[in-house]
Design a protein around this motif. Structure first.
Motif, PDB file in Angstrom:
ATOM      1  N   VAL A   9       0.898  -1.243   0.098  1.00 17.92           N
ATOM      2  CA  VAL A   9      -0.031   0.182   0.025  1.00 17.92           C
ATOM      3  C   VAL A   9       0.907   1.224   0.127  1.00 17.92           C
ATOM      4  CG1 VAL A   9      -1.736   1.251   1.308  1.00 17.92           C
ATOM      5  CG2 VAL A   9      -1.601  -1.383   1.600  1.00 17.92           C
ATOM      6  N   LEU A  10       0.486   2.372  -0.655  1.00 14.41           N
ATOM      7  CA  LEU A  10       1.246   3.298  -0.843  1.00 14.41           C
ATOM      8  C   LEU A  10       1.370   4.190   0.590  1.00 14.41           C
ATOM      9  CD1 LEU A  10       0.748   4.497  -4.436  1.00 14.41           C
ATOM     10  CD2 LEU A  10       2.723   3.470  -3.411  1.00 14.41           C
ATOM     11  N   GLY A  11       2.411   4.584   0.960  1.00 14.96           N
ATOM     12  CA  GLY A  11       2.307   5.551   2.225  1.00 14.96           C
ATOM     13  C   GLY A  11       1.839   7.045   1.881  1.00 14.96           C
ATOM     14  N   VAL A  12       1.694   7.405   0.757  1.00 11.88           N
ATOM     15  CA  VAL A  12       0.946   8.721   0.284  1.00 11.88           C
ATOM     16  C   VAL A  12      -0.439   8.662   0.347  1.00 11.88           C
ATOM     17  CG1 VAL A  12       2.869   9.775  -1.009  1.00 11.88           C
ATOM     18  CG2 VAL A  12       1.244   8.331  -2.218  1.00 11.88           C
ATOM     19  N   SER A  13      -1.119   7.279   0.495  1.00  9.18           N
ATOM     20  CA  SER A  13      -2.640   7.138   0.486  1.00  9.18           C
ATOM     21  C   SER A  13      -3.017   7.457   1.986  1.00  9.18           C
ATOM     22  CB  SER A  13      -2.975   5.861   0.291  1.00  9.18           C
ATOM     23  OG  SER A  13      -2.202   5.020   1.322  1.00  9.18           O
ATOM     24  N   ASP A  14      -4.432   7.640   1.957  1.00 10.37           N
ATOM     25  CA  ASP A  14      -5.148   8.326   3.093  1.00 10.37           C
ATOM     26  C   ASP A  14      -5.014   7.043   4.219  1.00 10.37           C
ATOM     27  OD1 ASP A  14      -6.893  10.571   3.853  1.00 10.37           O
ATOM     28  OD2 ASP A  14      -7.915   8.639   4.772  1.00 10.37           O
ATOM     29  N   ASP A  15      -4.882   7.447   5.401  1.00 11.50           N
ATOM     30  CA  ASP A  15      -4.880   6.631   6.447  1.00 11.50           C
ATOM     31  C   ASP A  15      -6.066   5.727   6.493  1.00 11.50           C
ATOM     32  OD1 ASP A  15      -2.763   8.219   7.554  1.00 11.50           O
ATOM     33  OD2 ASP A  15      -3.664   8.865   9.408  1.00 11.50           O
ATOM     34  N   SER A  16      -7.300   6.207   6.133  1.00 13.06           N
ATOM     35  CA  SER A  16      -8.287   5.336   5.947  1.00 13.06           C
ATOM     36  C   SER A  16      -8.159   4.090   5.136  1.00 13.06           C
ATOM     37  CB  SER A  16      -9.680   5.924   5.720  1.00 13.06           C
ATOM     38  OG  SER A  16      -9.493   6.423   4.585  1.00 13.06           O
ATOM     39  N   THR A  17      -7.174   4.268   4.110  1.00 14.98           N
ATOM     40  CA  THR A  17      -7.011   3.331   3.075  1.00 14.98           C
ATOM     41  C   THR A  17      -5.983   2.177   3.759  1.00 14.98           C
ATOM     42  OG1 THR A  17      -7.384   4.840   1.318  1.00 14.98           O
ATOM     43  CG2 THR A  17      -6.120   2.776   0.832  1.00 14.98           C
ATOM     44  N   ILE A  18      -4.993   2.771   4.364  1.00  9.85           N
ATOM     45  CA  ILE A  18      -3.922   1.822   5.286  1.00  9.85           C
ATOM     46  C   ILE A  18      -4.698   1.201   6.163  1.00  9.85           C
ATOM     47  CG2 ILE A  18      -1.877   1.853   6.473  1.00  9.85           C
ATOM     48  CD1 ILE A  18      -1.121   4.381   4.831  1.00  9.85           C
ATOM     49  N   ARG A  19      -5.523   1.800   6.968  1.00 13.37           N
ATOM     50  CA  ARG A  19      -6.241   1.164   7.997  1.00 13.37           C
ATOM     51  C   ARG A  19      -7.280  -0.049   7.487  1.00 13.37           C
ATOM     52  NH1 ARG A  19      -8.248   5.783  10.132  1.00 13.37           N
ATOM     53  NH2 ARG A  19      -6.832   6.632  11.561  1.00 13.37           N
ATOM     54  N   GLY A  20      -7.737   0.255   6.401  1.00 10.32           N
ATOM     55  CA  GLY A  20      -8.654  -0.745   5.677  1.00 10.32           C
ATOM     56  C   GLY A  20      -7.765  -1.934   5.205  1.00 10.32           C
ATOM     57  N   ALA A  21      -6.471  -1.869   4.770  1.00 10.62           N
ATOM     58  CA  ALA A  21      -5.726  -2.858   3.925  1.00 10.62           C
ATOM     59  C   ALA A  21      -5.373  -3.499   5.490  1.00 10.62           C
ATOM     60  CB  ALA A  21      -4.615  -2.125   3.513  1.00 10.62           C
ATOM     61  N   VAL A  22      -4.966  -2.934   6.729  1.00 11.78           N
ATOM     62  CA  VAL A  22      -4.302  -3.737   7.740  1.00 11.78           C
ATOM     63  C   VAL A  22      -5.543  -4.534   8.354  1.00 11.78           C
ATOM     64  CG1 VAL A  22      -3.753  -3.573   9.973  1.00 11.78           C
ATOM     65  CG2 VAL A  22      -2.756  -1.889   8.347  1.00 11.78           C
ATOM     66  N   GLU A  23      -6.598  -3.994   8.415  1.00 13.43           N
ATOM     67  CA  GLU A  23      -7.715  -4.750   8.773  1.00 13.43           C
ATOM     68  C   GLU A  23      -8.192  -6.032   8.198  1.00 13.43           C
ATOM     69  OE1 GLU A  23     -11.669  -2.767   9.070  1.00 13.43           O
ATOM     70  OE2 GLU A  23     -10.554  -1.201  10.677  1.00 13.43           O
ATOM     71  N   GLU A  24      -8.283  -5.862   6.603  1.00 19.27           N
ATOM     72  CA  GLU A  24      -8.451  -7.177   5.804  1.00 19.27           C
ATOM     73  C   GLU A  24      -7.366  -8.123   5.969  1.00 19.27           C
ATOM     74  OE1 GLU A  24     -11.225  -7.641   4.077  1.00 19.27           O
ATOM     75  OE2 GLU A  24     -10.300  -9.436   3.385  1.00 19.27           O
ATOM     76  N   ALA A  25      -6.034  -7.627   6.130  1.00 27.29           N
ATOM     77  CA  ALA A  25      -4.873  -8.519   6.069  1.00 27.29           C
ATOM     78  C   ALA A  25      -5.022  -9.423   7.304  1.00 27.29           C
ATOM     79  CB  ALA A  25      -3.646  -7.688   6.090  1.00 27.29           C
ATOM     80  N   LYS A  26      -5.332  -8.802   8.472  1.00 26.93           N
ATOM     81  CA  LYS A  26      -5.273  -9.589   9.670  1.00 26.93           C
ATOM     82  C   LYS A  26      -6.312 -10.474   9.833  1.00 26.93           C
ATOM     83  CE  LYS A  26      -3.676  -5.685  12.875  1.00 26.93           C
ATOM     84  NZ  LYS A  26      -2.105  -6.256  12.446  1.00 26.93           N
ATOM     85  N   LYS A  27      -7.294 -10.542   9.062  1.00 26.72           N
ATOM     86  CA  LYS A  27      -8.383 -11.686   8.963  1.00 26.72           C
ATOM     87  C   LYS A  27      -7.774 -12.945   8.650  1.00 26.72           C
ATOM     88  CE  LYS A  27     -12.395  -8.604   7.649  1.00 26.72           C
ATOM     89  NZ  LYS A  27     -13.028  -8.265   6.198  1.00 26.72           N
ATOM     90  N   THR A  28      -6.802 -12.812   7.832  1.00 30.03           N
ATOM     91  CA  THR A  28      -6.281 -14.266   7.207  1.00 30.03           C
ATOM     92  C   THR A  28      -4.554 -14.456   7.797  1.00 30.03           C
ATOM     93  OG1 THR A  28      -5.490 -12.834   5.127  1.00 30.03           O
ATOM     94  CG2 THR A  28      -7.746 -14.044   5.247  1.00 30.03           C
ATOM     95  N   GLY A  29      -3.994 -13.269   8.281  1.00 31.69           N
ATOM     96  CA  GLY A  29      -2.694 -13.467   8.752  1.00 31.69           C
ATOM     97  C   GLY A  29      -1.784 -13.087   7.573  1.00 31.69           C
ATOM     98  N   ALA A  30      -2.184 -12.204   6.639  1.00 32.91           N
ATOM     99  CA  ALA A  30      -1.507 -11.822   5.587  1.00 32.91           C
ATOM    100  C   ALA A  30      -0.711 -10.534   6.141  1.00 32.91           C
ATOM    101  CB  ALA A  30      -2.360 -11.375   4.208  1.00 32.91           C
ATOM    102  N   GLU A  31       0.243  -9.954   5.371  1.00 31.94           N
ATOM    103  CA  GLU A  31       0.850  -8.722   5.982  1.00 31.94           C
ATOM    104  C   GLU A  31       0.601  -7.677   5.105  1.00 31.94           C
ATOM    105  OE1 GLU A  31       4.156 -10.082   9.088  1.00 31.94           O
ATOM    106  OE2 GLU A  31       4.827 -10.670   6.780  1.00 31.94           O
ATOM    107  N   ILE A  32       0.957  -6.430   5.545  1.00 31.13           N
ATOM    108  CA  ILE A  32       0.839  -5.116   4.661  1.00 31.13           C
ATOM    109  C   ILE A  32       2.292  -4.396   4.741  1.00 31.13           C
ATOM    110  CG2 ILE A  32      -0.084  -2.693   4.510  1.00 31.13           C
ATOM    111  CD1 ILE A  32      -2.062  -5.060   3.627  1.00 31.13           C
TER     112      ILE A  32
END
Ligand SMILES: O=C(CO)[C@H](O)[C@H](O)COP(=O)(O)O
Length: 210
Positions: A83-106
């Motif tokens: 995920v790009l660091g220049v994206s919005d915090d909400s985008t990064i939060r959404g990515a982290v939340e989704e990854a955590k469901k399966t043990g994937a990493e961001i």
């Protein structure tokens, strides 16, 4: 310290051929952004199916719809999604939340972030797994690298692992290792060598000693 092979300028068959040569020397194989643009997430699935023991990183460089795009990459077999660091915090939060469901990493890529230290600290607080300094191809063409940037973010990142990418070669690897990242990402420094296996083996040897 881990070694990631970045595959950018190949098709699926070419990616499989290179990974078959160097699989024993790498920890993570990256399906690069150009490959995903050309081949879609099928490339992630094809490499994960062919090399199930390897972690596959999907370099989607997500900028929006973090949760949805991470979900699709993980469905295809990605263990790490960028995920790009220049994206919005909400985008990064959404990515982290989704990854955590399966043990994937961001992995958050700080390419083109102006205030690296400030953004690295913010992104660290969002619970991402890796924070990566990166001189992309356009910056490399201007003679830039990210070695100093790595030292800068390491002074503020306390939770995430750190990573570095962009034009790293065997000749510059010792300088990178001295800055002590958790993950070194190498594309052309392996794929551009006449003997890819020897380059990957030597890089792995150096990285493993750190
Ligand atoms: O993400 C990328 C470009 O945007 C590349 O995968 C990354 O820069 C590593 O490749 P190289 O070592 O050839 O620079």
């Amino acid at each position: 310290m881990k070694l990631q092979l970045a595959l950018d300028l190949v098709d699926i068959a070419g990616a499989k051929a290179i990974v078959a040569e160097v699989a024993e020397f790498i920890d993570i194989v990256e399906i690069g952004t150009p490959v995903v643009i050309n081949e879609g997430l099928h490339a992630v699935k094809a490499i994960k199916d062919a090399f199930p023991a390897l972690t596959v990183l999907a370099d989607l460089k997500i900028m929006d719809a973090g949760g949805y795009e991470v979900m699709k990459a993980v469905e295809a077999g990605a263990g790490i999604v960028t995920v790009l660091g220049v994206s919005d915090d909400s985008t990064i939060r959404g990515a982290v939340e989704e990854a955590k469901k399966t043990g994937a990493e961001i992995l958050v890529d700080l390419i083109n972030v102006k205030d690296l230290k400030a953004r690295a600290a913010e992104v660290d607080a969002l619970g991402v797994d890796y924070i990566c300094v990166h001189s992309g191809y356009d910056h490399q063409a201007e003679g830039k690298n990210s070695f100093e940037d790595l030292r800068a973010i390491k002074s503020v990142v306390t939770k995430a692992k750190t990573a570095i990418a962009g034009g790293i070669k065997l000749s510059t690897l010792p300088e990178v290792i001295a800055a002590n990242p958790d993950l070194v990402i190498v594309g052309g420094g392996i794929t551009g060598e006449a003997d890819q296996k020897a380059a990957a083996a030597e890089m792995k040897r150096l990285v493993s000693q750190a």
